[in-house]
Design an enzyme around this catalytic site. Structure first.
Site, PDB file in Angstrom:
ATOM      1  N   GLU A 167       0.589  -1.064   0.093  1.00 21.68           N
ATOM      2  CA  GLU A 167      -0.379  -0.274  -0.301  1.00 21.68           C
ATOM      3  C   GLU A 167       1.048   1.598  -0.121  1.00 21.68           C
ATOM      4  O   GLU A 167       0.586   2.706   0.545  1.00 21.68           O
ATOM      5  CB  GLU A 167      -0.945   0.080   1.302  1.00 21.68           C
ATOM      6  CG  GLU A 167      -1.980  -1.194   1.051  1.00 21.68           C
ATOM      7  CD  GLU A 167      -2.670  -0.767   2.192  1.00 21.68           C
ATOM      8  OE1 GLU A 167      -3.031   0.220   2.695  1.00 21.68           O
ATOM      9  OE2 GLU A 167      -4.028  -1.761   2.239  1.00 21.68           O
ATOM     10  N   GLU A 275      -5.182  -9.240   1.440  1.00 19.27           N
ATOM     11  CA  GLU A 275      -6.066  -9.159   2.620  1.00 19.27           C
ATOM     12  C   GLU A 275      -7.029  -9.336   1.841  1.00 19.27           C
ATOM     13  O   GLU A 275      -7.597  -8.223   1.012  1.00 19.27           O
ATOM     14  CB  GLU A 275      -5.581  -7.703   3.265  1.00 19.27           C
ATOM     15  CG  GLU A 275      -3.824  -7.398   4.140  1.00 19.27           C
ATOM     16  CD  GLU A 275      -3.630  -6.173   4.932  1.00 19.27           C
ATOM     17  OE1 GLU A 275      -3.387  -5.744   5.003  1.00 19.27           O
ATOM     18  OE2 GLU A 275      -5.205  -5.845   5.299  1.00 19.27           O
TER      19      GLU A 275
END
Length: 486
Positions: A167, A275
């Site tokens: 990220e 995730e």
């Protein structure tokens, strides 16, 4: 005639060798072929049935003390037993210390057929790229850290891959500067691995599910500069942290999973959820598992990692770990196990690997459809001192290796979600170089004071079993003994 003392020495040596074989040959490395993960021995497809593993959250990693989630063997044994019971075949570990000893933990997870995907960065200063000024942090010292992680984990066959970033691109403010630096880090890691590892280990990126920039991010990292499929700056796989499927009422369409499948349908590298597991409904029903591992998605996605194993302040845990090391399973654990046990394991491994050989697109600005996203492919040069690290390796590397796993029984107290103690919990080392898979049995309600370690199924990975190897070695010894007159 050989003396009895010499014979006893031979027997002891042979016993040690048999012990080492029995507990260290569990998995074969995973390779990337086009858009699929492939088992290097069986050539079967490999889908990630995994969980994010970071006990203690970010505080579980301490660069000063040397502690990290894979440095305490008793904790790893406890958690590996519960993951094996659950049906996990992979873990993602976010923060590791390249100087710590991970041999026993890695060997324990290897023994039960669980792979590791390791992030090379950490939240500590100097151990990740700055989102606002990447050039200031892209240094030889930073490369020394991430190459140290490679050294620490390259020797384990169950190291599935490395995340070069997580990220890093997370909003509209950093899409103009960060992308080429991530490709540079990918290049540096892959070149270091090619120079210093005995096998190729995939390197990829884990992206935030920010839809205005998600698909530009994927296109930027999957394309090949000048059309060169061996371009080292290209990501080997693409992970997506997605929480768009929320609650019992969500569907394949309403969750936007259908849109993800459509948009990623022409991917040239493996795509998976790095995730997933929205917690707006608690306990989580995990009904997205049937979609992710069903016929609608397995042709495009390569599985996913549930967030997360242990209960932390964000309330995403499958288990609650107490300060004394004891564990209580949460209802989320039971619900996930029930979903896993419904899966068609044959569907996840079948298919012609040749179908996965997709040619990556040639890098071009036309691939990028997000305004202001960096659309050039002028990748930064390696910083001063970086090439010497690649050529010569890091100094005094901590090189991990598999070691015998002799203890299999969990010593900590473990309770089921119903509060009853699970007795006799232990890992079950897998024969035949197998990886762990869900057992197909509903054991979520069996925490009744007896062992619920279960009988996990596995996916065959090797041509020769450990039992066969044992008999071969024993036969060789017996034959030699007859010849020597022992």
């Amino acid at each position: 005639m050989v003396s009895s003392m010499f014979m006893r020495a031979i027997v002891q040596f042979l016993s040690l060798q048999l012990l080492f074989i029995r507990y260290t040959l569990s998995v074969r490395p995973i390779e990337v072929k086009g858009s699929e993960f492939i088992n290097s021995a069986s050539k079967d497809r490999f889908h990630i049935v995994g969980v994010a593993y970071q006990p203690g959250g970010s505080s579980g990693y301490d660069g000063k003390s040397g502690n990290d989630p894979l440095s305490d063997s008793s904790v790893c044994l406890r958690d590996a037993a519960l993951m094996q019971r659950l049906g996990i075949n992979a873990i993602r570990v976010y923060n590791v210390n390249p100087s710590a000893n991970h041999d026993m933990c890695a060997s324990i997870f290897n023994a039960v057929g669980i792979y590791m995907i390791v992030d090379v960065n950490s939240p500590l200063d100097g151990e990740s790229l700055s989102r606002v000024d990447p050039n200031s942090t892209y240094t030889a010292d930073y490369l020394n850290r991430i190459f140290g992680v490679v050294e620490a984990f390259k020797g384990y066959p169950n190291t599935l891959g490395f995340f070069g970033g997580n990220e890093v691109i997370n909003d509209m403010s950093n899409i103009k500067i960060i992308p080429p630096y991530i490709r540079a880090v990918t290049r540096d890691l892959k070149q270091y691995i090619a120079k210093h590892s005995t096998r190729p280990i995939p390197v990829g990126y884990s992206a935030a599910d920010v839809r205005p920039i998600l698909f530009s991010t994927w296109e930027y990292f999957q394309c090949a500069i000048d059309g060169d499929a061996n371009d080292p700056t290209r990501s080997d796989f693409f992970g997506l942290n997605s929480y768009s499927w929320c609650g019992s009422d969500a569907t394949f369409q309403s969750s936007t999973y259908a849109d993800l499948v459509q948009r990623f349908s022409n991917t040239s590298n493996p795509v998976f959820f790095s995730e997933y597991g929205c917690n707006k409904q608690s306990p989580r029903p995990f009904n997205e598992v049937q979609a992710l591992y069903g016929p609608d998605m397995t042709g495009v996605f390569s599985g996913g990692l549930v967030y997360e194993y242990s209960e932390e302040p964000s309330n995403y845990g499958l288990v609650n770990i107490n300060s004394d090391g004891s564990v209580r399973l949460l209802q989320d654990y039971d619900n996930l196990q029930q979903q896993y046990n419904k899966l068609n394991i044959t569907l996840l491994t079948s298919g012609d690997p040749g179908d996965a050989a997709v040619t990556p697109p040639k890098c071009d600005a036309s691939l990028i459809d997000s305004p202001d996203f960096y659309s050039k492919f002028d990748i930064p040069d390696i910083p001063s001192g970086g090439q010497q690290l690649i050529d010569n390796g890091v100094k005094n590397p901590n090189q991990g290796k598999l070691i015998p796993v002799t203890d299999t029984k969990v010593t900590q107290k473990v309770e089921g979600s119903n509060g009853l103690v699970i007795n006799g919990l232990a890992i079950q080392p897998l024969p035949d170089d197998q990886s762990n898979t869900p057992s197909g049995k509903n054991t979520s309600g069996e925490a009744t004071g007896t062992s619920t370690a279960g009988n996990p199924k596995s996916t065959k990975k090797g041509a020769g079993s450990r039992d066969e190897l044992t008999w071969i070695m024993l036969g060789t010894f017996v034959g030699s003994a007859l010849v020597w007159g022992l």
